[in-house]
Design a protein around this motif. Structure first.
Motif, PDB file in Angstrom:
ATOM      1  N   GLU A 197     -65.941 -39.790  18.376  1.00 13.53           N
ATOM      2  CA  GLU A 197     -65.649 -39.083  19.625  1.00 13.53           C
ATOM      3  C   GLU A 197     -65.276 -37.614  19.380  1.00 13.53           C
ATOM      4  OE1 GLU A 197     -66.070 -40.537  22.557  1.00 13.53           O
ATOM      5  OE2 GLU A 197     -66.676 -42.382  21.504  1.00 13.53           O
ATOM      6  N   VAL A 198     -65.568 -37.088  18.193  1.00 14.60           N
ATOM      7  CA  VAL A 198     -65.180 -35.720  17.852  1.00 14.60           C
ATOM      8  C   VAL A 198     -65.874 -34.703  18.769  1.00 14.60           C
ATOM      9  CG1 VAL A 198     -66.973 -35.454  16.082  1.00 14.60           C
ATOM     10  CG2 VAL A 198     -64.882 -34.081  15.951  1.00 14.60           C
ATOM     11  N   GLU A 199     -65.130 -33.650  19.131  1.00 13.24           N
ATOM     12  CA  GLU A 199     -65.646 -32.590  19.989  1.00 13.24           C
ATOM     13  C   GLU A 199     -65.454 -31.244  19.296  1.00 13.24           C
ATOM     14  OE1 GLU A 199     -63.273 -32.826  23.484  1.00 13.24           O
ATOM     15  OE2 GLU A 199     -63.617 -34.978  23.779  1.00 13.24           O
ATOM     16  N   GLN A 200     -66.485 -30.406  19.285  1.00 10.09           N
ATOM     17  CA  GLN A 200     -66.324 -29.065  18.730  1.00 10.09           C
ATOM     18  C   GLN A 200     -65.672 -28.169  19.773  1.00 10.09           C
ATOM     19  OE1 GLN A 200     -69.446 -27.251  16.273  1.00 10.09           O
ATOM     20  NE2 GLN A 200     -69.261 -25.393  17.512  1.00 10.09           N
ATOM     21  N   VAL A 201     -64.594 -27.498  19.366  1.00  7.86           N
ATOM     22  CA  VAL A 201     -63.887 -26.581  20.258  1.00  7.86           C
ATOM     23  C   VAL A 201     -64.521 -25.202  20.211  1.00  7.86           C
ATOM     24  CG1 VAL A 201     -61.670 -25.456  20.735  1.00  7.86           C
ATOM     25  CG2 VAL A 201     -61.733 -27.851  20.032  1.00  7.86           C
ATOM     26  N   CYS A 202     -64.790 -24.710  19.012  1.00 11.78           N
ATOM     27  CA  CYS A 202     -65.407 -23.391  18.859  1.00 11.78           C
ATOM     28  C   CYS A 202     -65.836 -23.203  17.415  1.00 11.78           C
ATOM     29  CB  CYS A 202     -64.433 -22.287  19.257  1.00 11.78           C
ATOM     30  SG  CYS A 202     -63.111 -22.029  18.060  1.00 11.78           S
ATOM     31  N   ASN A 203     -66.573 -22.124  17.160  1.00  8.51           N
ATOM     32  CA  ASN A 203     -66.862 -21.733  15.781  1.00  8.51           C
ATOM     33  C   ASN A 203     -66.681 -20.235  15.638  1.00  8.51           C
ATOM     34  OD1 ASN A 203     -69.643 -20.374  16.061  1.00  8.51           O
ATOM     35  ND2 ASN A 203     -69.999 -22.359  17.036  1.00  8.51           N
ATOM     36  N   ILE A 204     -66.355 -19.813  14.424  1.00 11.34           N
ATOM     37  CA  ILE A 204     -66.100 -18.411  14.098  1.00 11.34           C
ATOM     38  C   ILE A 204     -66.991 -18.045  12.918  1.00 11.34           C
ATOM     39  CG2 ILE A 204     -64.373 -16.738  13.348  1.00 11.34           C
ATOM     40  CD1 ILE A 204     -62.232 -18.708  14.479  1.00 11.34           C
ATOM     41  N   PRO A 205     -67.883 -17.064  13.064  1.00  7.92           N
ATOM     42  CA  PRO A 205     -68.760 -16.679  11.943  1.00  7.92           C
ATOM     43  C   PRO A 205     -67.960 -16.167  10.753  1.00  7.92           C
ATOM     44  CG  PRO A 205     -69.494 -15.698  14.018  1.00  7.92           C
ATOM     45  CD  PRO A 205     -68.132 -16.257  14.275  1.00  7.92           C
ATOM     46  N   PHE A 206     -68.475 -16.425   9.539  1.00  6.62           N
ATOM     47  CA  PHE A 206     -67.864 -15.863   8.332  1.00  6.62           C
ATOM     48  C   PHE A 206     -67.937 -14.340   8.385  1.00  6.62           C
ATOM     49  CE2 PHE A 206     -68.890 -19.587   5.191  1.00  6.62           C
ATOM     50  CZ  PHE A 206     -68.114 -20.431   5.960  1.00  6.62           C
ATOM     51  N   ARG A 207     -66.912 -13.696   7.893  1.00  9.44           N
ATOM     52  CA  ARG A 207     -66.983 -12.244   7.726  1.00  9.44           C
ATOM     53  C   ARG A 207     -67.940 -11.896   6.590  1.00  9.44           C
ATOM     54  NH1 ARG A 207     -62.138  -8.613   5.605  1.00  9.44           N
ATOM     55  NH2 ARG A 207     -61.224 -10.676   5.358  1.00  9.44           N
ATOM     56  N   SER A 208     -67.951 -12.741   5.548  1.00  9.92           N
ATOM     57  CA  SER A 208     -68.845 -12.545   4.405  1.00  9.92           C
ATOM     58  C   SER A 208     -69.544 -13.873   4.128  1.00  9.92           C
ATOM     59  CB  SER A 208     -68.038 -12.106   3.172  1.00  9.92           C
ATOM     60  OG  SER A 208     -68.868 -11.998   2.044  1.00  9.92           O
ATOM     61  N   THR A 209     -70.865 -13.895   4.235  1.00  9.28           N
ATOM     62  CA  THR A 209     -71.632 -15.140   4.213  1.00  9.28           C
ATOM     63  C   THR A 209     -71.387 -15.980   2.970  1.00  9.28           C
ATOM     64  OG1 THR A 209     -73.360 -14.108   5.554  1.00  9.28           O
ATOM     65  CG2 THR A 209     -73.952 -16.116   4.356  1.00  9.28           C
ATOM     66  N   LEU A 210     -71.355 -15.351   1.800  1.00 11.50           N
ATOM     67  CA  LEU A 210     -71.213 -16.101   0.551  1.00 11.50           C
ATOM     68  C   LEU A 210     -69.787 -16.144   0.025  1.00 11.50           C
ATOM     69  CD1 LEU A 210     -74.449 -14.973  -1.333  1.00 11.50           C
ATOM     70  CD2 LEU A 210     -74.033 -17.124  -0.130  1.00 11.50           C
TER      71      LEU A 210
END
Length: 541
Positions: free
Chosen positions: A218-231
């Protein structure tokens, strides 16, 4: 009576052991404290390098009608089964790398790891006990968690976050709101699209009564935040949560993804893939829990390292959050077993430059006018010296207010989680990896009180409120105590939370292994629970 020697194997007590009570356990204290931590450091002739590598040993302390019962059991994870079957360490951990079989196709395996980005090192869940719905899980900062029976401590089943939400790793330090919903945070890499930090929620009623489906379905995604630096994503051990906001501190203590993906083949440990950039800044992300949208203002502060948030709340159009900060990332070095076994004076002399934990308060104004004059401090709250200063580009530079120095593993009365509060509790840290004091800090006066006893090492203090309590510190403090003195039994300590005077102790005629813990808390439908970095408290309301 068992003597404590750091880095030595613990032993389990799978059947309840009744403690001998000195003083009087409050009649209202009814429930179970579950704790988790490393307990097995040597298998056959092989030995782990780091305290955080040891195989998990789960403890329970049950309070019933004035008595206390203790039991413990090694977590029967796949890692435990593989290591014990081979009679040697065959699964890599944070600070101990097991070299791959040279007969295998190294290049194809390396390519596979690069695609997955995070190797499946272990399911040795030694950091915490967390709750999703009505299910309890031993957890670490990996994609695997092990569901356990909170009474027998037996493993019910192994779970993989990836089967329920697009995550490679997740923290072992969730938050719980007033309804009992669980909020947690992880990262998604490579196979899961653009790399990002993910905040998710598991509803309190997610478990089915028959136990046929896991709460994570029943998990729900609240939000996502992009990485400042991909690697180079930021390492995070915890996050903050107020009534309406998630606070994520993107610190310059970073995980090198390429090094991690190839660590197996370079003979490097997971820990060696973490690097601190003292020349970088620390970004502070503020996310609306209801909409999942981040506040557009760029908040930042100087380079720092943080493992534990204390609390966060909203006050007159500001978000206030407190956390334990360091000026460098040397804390992990302190817990290599070679360091922990040094004589105390030598350790202090050798590690005198290790940074001290500092409890700091940050204040973020919610109504930021981009036309505010450069250099203006926008913090309007009284009783704090924290600043939020407008910059030329519209960003806001945050300067903290120092509350206290030398305390870690912080905990609060969790009924005040996300709310304005006055007190927090923790372990006093004085240039040694072994806390020998616990303390209570008054944020308003910045004064503190302590409990200590010669030759005793307390675990992180856990607060339990008295029934019907009207004051924030009306309750008791629980801490399990071990000693280097072979003539002193380990015991569960019960203190009056107001003045730290001893109410009772429950001495245990069994081996109780030293664990290192850190706090938080939650309510659920029928129980009151305290959530700590390595413990969960299930107490009847």
């Amino acid at each position: 009576m068992a003597q404590v020697i750091f880095g030595k194997n613990g032993t389990e007590s799978p059947e309840p052991v009744k403690a001998e009570i000195t003083g009087c356990i409050p009649e209202w204290l009814q429930g179970t404290l579950l704790r988790n931590g490393p307990g097995l450091f040597k298998v056959g002739d092989t030995e782990y390098n780091h305290w955080f590598d040891g195989m998990a040993l789960i403890h329970s302390f049950t309070f019933k009608d004035g008595d206390v019962y203790y039991r413990s059991k090694f977590l029967r994870s796949d890692t435990f089964q593989k290591n014990t079957k081979a009679n040697k360490i065959v699964v890599s951990e944070f600070g101990t790398m097991i070299y791959p079989d040279p007969c295998k196709n190294m290049f194809s395996k390396a390519f596979s790891y690069l695609l997955a980005a995070i190797p499946d090192f272990t399911d040795n869940n030694l950091i915490n006990i967390i709750r999703y719905g009505e299910d309890y899980y031993a957890s670490s900062e990996i994609n695997y968690i092990n569901q356990i029976d909170p009474v027998t401590l037996e493993v019910i089943g192994k779970m993989n976050y990836r089967k329920h939400i697009a995550l490679n790793l997740a923290t072992a330090h969730p938050h719980y709101d007033e309804e009992g919903n669980t909020y947690n945070m992880g990262i998604a890499l490579m196979r899961f699209g653009m790399p990002k930090y993910v905040i998710f929620k598991v509803p309190v009623d997610a478990s089915d009564k028959e136990g046929k489906k896991p709460a994570l379905e029943e998990v729900e995604q609240v939000c996502n935040i992009p990485f400042r630096s991909t690697l180079f994503p930021s390492y995070f051990h915890s996050f903050g949560m107020s009534e309406n906001y998630i606070i994520f501190v993107e610190q310059p203590f970073k995980l090198d993804i390429l090094r991690l993906a190839t660590a197996n083949f370079r003979g490097s440990t997971w820990g060696s893939c973490l690097k601190y950039d003292k020349e970088d800044i620390t970004l502070i992300h503020l996310v609306d829990k209801k909409t999942g949208k981040a506040v557009s203002t760029k908040f930042y502060t100087d380079a720092l390292v943080v493992f534990h948030h204390i609390n966060a709340y909203e006050d007159d159009n500001h978000v206030v959050f407190d956390m334990i900060t360091y000026k460098d990332s040397n804390l992990y070095e302190m817990f290599y077993l070679a360091n922990m076994r040094e004589e105390s004076n030598k350790f202090i002399e050798d590690k005198v430059n290790f940074s001290q934990p500092i409890c700091q308060r940050f204040v973020l104004p919610l109504n930021v006018d981009k036309d505010t004059t450069k250099g203006t401090n926008m913090v309007m709250l009284k009783n704090t010296t924290a600043k939020a200063v407008m910059q030329d580009d519209g960003s806001v530079y945050c300067q903290p207010d120092t509350i206290f120095a030398g305390l870690e593993l912080p905990g609060i009365n969790y009924k005040f989680n996300g709310k304005k509060y006055r007190y927090f509790y923790g372990s006093r840290v004085e240039w040694t990896p072994f806390p020998n004091k616990i303390g209570k800090v008054d944020i308003l006066t910045k004064k503190h009180i302590e409990w200590t006893e010669e030759e005793c090492y307390p675990s992180e203090p856990v607060f339990v409120a008295s029934p019907g309590a009207m004051e924030e510190d009306d309750g008791v403090i629980l801490s399990s105590i071990v000693s280097l003195n072979p003539n002193k039994s380990p015991f569960m300590l019960v203190l009056n939370a107001k003045n730290f005077e001893e109410i009772a102790r429950a001495s245990i005629d069994a081996s109780v292994h030293l664990d290192l813990l850190f706090p938080l808390l939650p309510p659920s439908s029928s129980m009151f629970q305290h959530q700590s970095s390595q413990s969960i408290l299930m107490f009847k309301k």
